[in-house]
Design an enzyme around this catalytic site. Structure first.
Site, PDB file in Angstrom:
ATOM      1  N   ASP A  13       0.802  -1.227   0.000  1.00 20.76           N
ATOM      2  CA  ASP A  13       0.000   0.000   0.000  1.00 20.76           C
ATOM      3  C   ASP A  13       0.831   1.273   0.000  1.00 20.76           C
ATOM      4  O   ASP A  13       0.434   2.305   0.546  1.00 20.76           O
ATOM      5  CB  ASP A  13      -0.967   0.016   1.211  1.00 20.76           C
ATOM      6  N   LYS A  16       1.655   2.177  -5.153  1.00 21.20           N
ATOM      7  CA  LYS A  16       2.151   1.629  -6.429  1.00 21.20           C
ATOM      8  C   LYS A  16       1.191   1.951  -7.576  1.00 21.20           C
ATOM      9  O   LYS A  16       1.610   2.348  -8.663  1.00 21.20           O
ATOM     10  CB  LYS A  16       2.319   0.098  -6.319  1.00 21.20           C
ATOM     11  N   GLY A  40      -4.666  -4.199  -3.680  1.00 22.22           N
ATOM     12  CA  GLY A  40      -5.634  -3.146  -3.980  1.00 22.22           C
ATOM     13  C   GLY A  40      -4.834  -1.929  -4.387  1.00 22.22           C
ATOM     14  O   GLY A  40      -4.141  -1.355  -3.557  1.00 22.22           O
ATOM     15  N   HIS A  41      -4.845  -1.602  -5.663  1.00 26.79           N
ATOM     16  CA  HIS A  41      -4.035  -0.497  -6.173  1.00 26.79           C
ATOM     17  C   HIS A  41      -4.961   0.647  -6.560  1.00 26.79           C
ATOM     18  O   HIS A  41      -5.791   0.504  -7.445  1.00 26.79           O
ATOM     19  CB  HIS A  41      -3.194  -0.965  -7.367  1.00 26.79           C
ATOM     20  N   GLN A 224       1.884  -6.024  -3.317  1.00 25.37           N
ATOM     21  CA  GLN A 224       2.352  -6.152  -1.940  1.00 25.37           C
ATOM     22  C   GLN A 224       3.642  -5.330  -1.766  1.00 25.37           C
ATOM     23  O   GLN A 224       3.846  -4.380  -2.508  1.00 25.37           O
ATOM     24  CB  GLN A 224       2.571  -7.629  -1.548  1.00 25.37           C
ATOM     25  N   ASP A 333       2.526  14.655   2.338  1.00 25.28           N
ATOM     26  CA  ASP A 333       1.487  15.616   2.733  1.00 25.28           C
ATOM     27  C   ASP A 333       0.806  15.223   4.050  1.00 25.28           C
ATOM     28  O   ASP A 333       0.341  16.070   4.795  1.00 25.28           O
ATOM     29  CB  ASP A 333       0.425  15.732   1.625  1.00 25.28           C
TER      30      ASP A 333
END
Ligand code: GDP
Ligand code: IMO
Ligand code: MG
Length: 423
Positions: A13, A16, A40-41, A224, A333
Site C-alpha cells: 500500500d 504503487k 488493492g491499487h 504487496q 502531505d
C-alpha cells in the site's frame, strides 16, 4: 529494451497503483508479475477514484498494453468484477488486456481453504486477505494447480472437479466451522471463467521477448511490498509470492540482465495491514493522525492499517534486496503539521545497536532507535514543483537520500495523478 520494475519497499500500500498510472505514459506495456486480488491499487484522476486488484494500473491509458503475467494468481470472479467496473471507460480490453496462459487460477475452494487455515490458526492467524492466495500458490508449487491455459482444453472441468474434491476433504480436515454452498460458488465461478475466456490468453514470456526485440518499453508492476516477500519478508506474516525484484524475472520470464531501472516506492511513514511484527508501530496520537489524515484503510479489505514512523533499517534492507536505482516518496502531505518527525535508524537487539534487519524483529527482540527531525507545517497538496518545498521537507528527503544512497526522484503530495512532483 530493458524492463523497468516498480516495487513497494514496505508492507504494501505504498502507492504503487498511483505511480504506475503516472509512469504509464512512458511505457508501451505494463506487466503485473505476482500476487493476485489480495492487492488493492488505487488510482485517482479527473475526480474519479479507482481500485484495481489484478488488472495492471496502466489500463486507463489509451495506448498501453496491460499484461497479467505468469506469476500472478487470478480469481475469475474478482477479475470479472474488475472488468465490470471498467465497462464505463470505453477501453478496448480485448486488445489491451492480455493474460498469460501460465497464470494460475484461484478456485472457490482455495478461498475456503484460506478461511479454514486462518480460523484454525486462531490468534496466530496471518491476517490474510482471505482471497485464497496462500492455498493457490501452494497448489502451484505442489504441482496441482489449474492454469489459465488449461481453460482452453476440453477436459479442464475434470481436473477442476478432482482438485475441488480434494480441497473439500482438506477443509474437513481443518475441523473448523466454515459455512459454504459450493454449488452457488461454482455457478459464479464458471460464469466468471466464461467472461475471462473472452480475453486474449497468450504465451506471455514469448510475447515479452518479442516486445523487447522490437524496442517496446516495459514496466513491471509489483504488488504487496518487500517486507511481505515469502523469502525476505517477516515470515510467516507474509504473502505467498516473491514480491521483490527477482520475482519480476520469474513472474514474467524476463532475464535478470534485461532489468533496467528499479523504482522503489515508500511512504514517508510506515503502514501495515494484518498481523506480524512492526517495530516502529505507534499507538499514540501521532499514529492516529497518520491513520486519519492518510485515510489508512485497506483498499481490498477495508481493514484499518496500523501506522508508525519510517523504519530506515527495514527500508535499507528492501533497497538492497531489490537493487533499487530510484526512490519515490509518497504521502509526505500526511505528515504536514507534525512538530517532530522520528526516523528509526537502528535497532537495539540483544544488547547491541544494529543497523540491519535481524532474523527476528518481534517487539520483544528489537527496540527502534530514532533520529528526530523538525516537521513542516505547510500544506503540500497544492504544490507543483520541488522548489516550493519547505526547508524541513527538503531536510527529511536529503537525510533519507544520504542514508539510503539512492536519489528520491518523485515526491507524491496527494492521491491524484497530478499531485506528483519530479525532482
Ligand atoms: P498500492 O497498493 O501500493 O497501490 O497503494 P494503495 O492504493 O493500497 O494505498 C495507497 C493509498 O494512498 C491510496 O488510497 C492512494 O489514493 C493514496 N495515496 C497515494 N499517494 C498519496 C499521496 O502522496 N498522498 C496522499 N494523501 N494519499 C496518497
Ligand atoms: P498491495 O498490492 C498490504 C497482507 C495481508 C496479510 C498478508 C498475507 O495493495 O500493496 P495474503 O492474502 O496475501 O495471504 O495475506 O499480506 N497483504 C497486503 N497488505 N497490501 C497488499 O497488497 C497486501 N496483500 C497482502 O494483509 O497480512
Ligand atoms: Mg494496496
Amino acid at each position: 529494451m530493458a524492463v523497468d520494475l516498480l516495487l513497494g519497499l514496505q508492507w504494501g500500500d505504498e502507492g504503487k497503483g498511483k505511480i504506475v498510472d503516472v509512469l504509464t505514459q512512458n511505457y508501451d506495456i505494463i506487466a503485473r508479475f505476482q500476487g493476485g486480488p489480495n492487492a488493492g491499487h488505487t488510482l485517482e484522476f479527473d475526480g474519479i477514484k479507482h481500485v484495481l486488484h489484478t488488472i495492471p494500473s496502466g489500463i486507463f491509458h489509451k495506448g498501453s498494453i496491460n499484461l497479467v503475467g505468469n506469476g500472478v494468481v487470478i480469481d475469475p470472479v474478482i477479475f470479472k468484477k474488475e472488468l465490470d467496473n471498467l465497462a464505463k471507460f470505453d477501453l478496448d480490453l480485448k486488445k489491451k488486456l492480455l493474460i498469460s496462459r501460465k497464470a494460475h487460477l484461484i478456485l472457490p475452494t482455495h478461498r475456503l481453504l484460506d478461511a479454514a487455515s486462518e480460523t484454525a490458526k486462531g490468534k496466530a492467524k496471518i491476517g490474510s486477505t482471505l482471497k485464497g492466495i496462500g492455498p493457490t500458490y501452494m497448489d502451484k508449487t505442489g504441482r496441482n494447480g489449474i492454469r489459465v491455459g488449461d481453460l482452453e482444453l476440453k477436459d479442464w472441468k475434470k481436473k477442476y472437479r478432482a482438485l475441488a474434491n480434494k480441497h473439500e476433504a482438506m477443509i474437513d480436515f481443518y475441523n473448523v466451522d466454515i459455512q459454504y454452498n459450493l454449488a452457488e460458488l461454482e455457478a459464479e465461478f464458471f460464469e466468471a471463467v466464461a467472461t475471462l475466456k473472452t480475453l486474449q490468453f497468450i504465451d506471455s514470456e514469448e510475447y515479452l521477448h518479442q516486445a523487447q526485440r522490437n524496442d517496446k518499453t516495459i514496466l513491471a508492476e509489483g504488488a504487496q511490498g518487500s517486507l511481505l516477500d515469502i523469502d525476505f519478508g517477516t515470515y510467516p506474516f507474509v504473502t505467498s509470492s516473491n514480491t521483490t525484484a527477482a520475482g519480476a524475472c520469474t513472474g514474467l520470464g524476463v532475464s535478470p540482465g534485461s532489468i533496467g531501472e528499479v523504482f522503489g516506492i515508500f511512504k514517508a511513514y510506515t503502514t501495515r495491514v494484518g498481523s506480524g511484527p512492526f517495530p516502529t508501530e505507534l499507538f499514540d496520537d501521532y499514529g492516529k493522525t497518520m491513520a486519519k489524515v492518510g485515510n489508512e484503510f485497506g483498499a481490498t479489505t477495508g481493514r484499518p492499517r496500523r501506522c508508525g514512523w519510517l523504519d530506515l533499517v527495514a527500508l535499507k534492507y528492501a533497497v538492497q534486496v531489490n537493487g533499487v536505482t530510484q526512490l519515490m516518496m509518497m504521502k509526505g502531505d500526511v505528515l504536514s503539521g507534525f512538530d517532530t518527525l522520528k526516523i528509526c535508524t537502528a535497532y537495539q537487539y540483544q544488547g547491541k545497536e544494529i543497523d540491519y534487519l535481524p532474523y527476528n524483529i518481534e517487539a520483544e527482540n528489537v527496540t527502534p532507535i530514532y533520529s528526530e527531525m523538525k516537521g513542516w507545517k505547510e500544506d503540500l497538496t497544492k504544490m507543483t514543483e520541488a522548489s516550493e518545498f519547505p526547508k524541513e521537507l527538503n531536510d527529511y528527503i536529503e537525510f533519507l537520500e544520504k542514508e539510503l544512497e539512492v536519489p528520491i526522484k518523485i515526491v507524491s503530495v496527494g492521491p491524484d495523478r497530478t499531485q506528483t512532483i519530479h525532482r
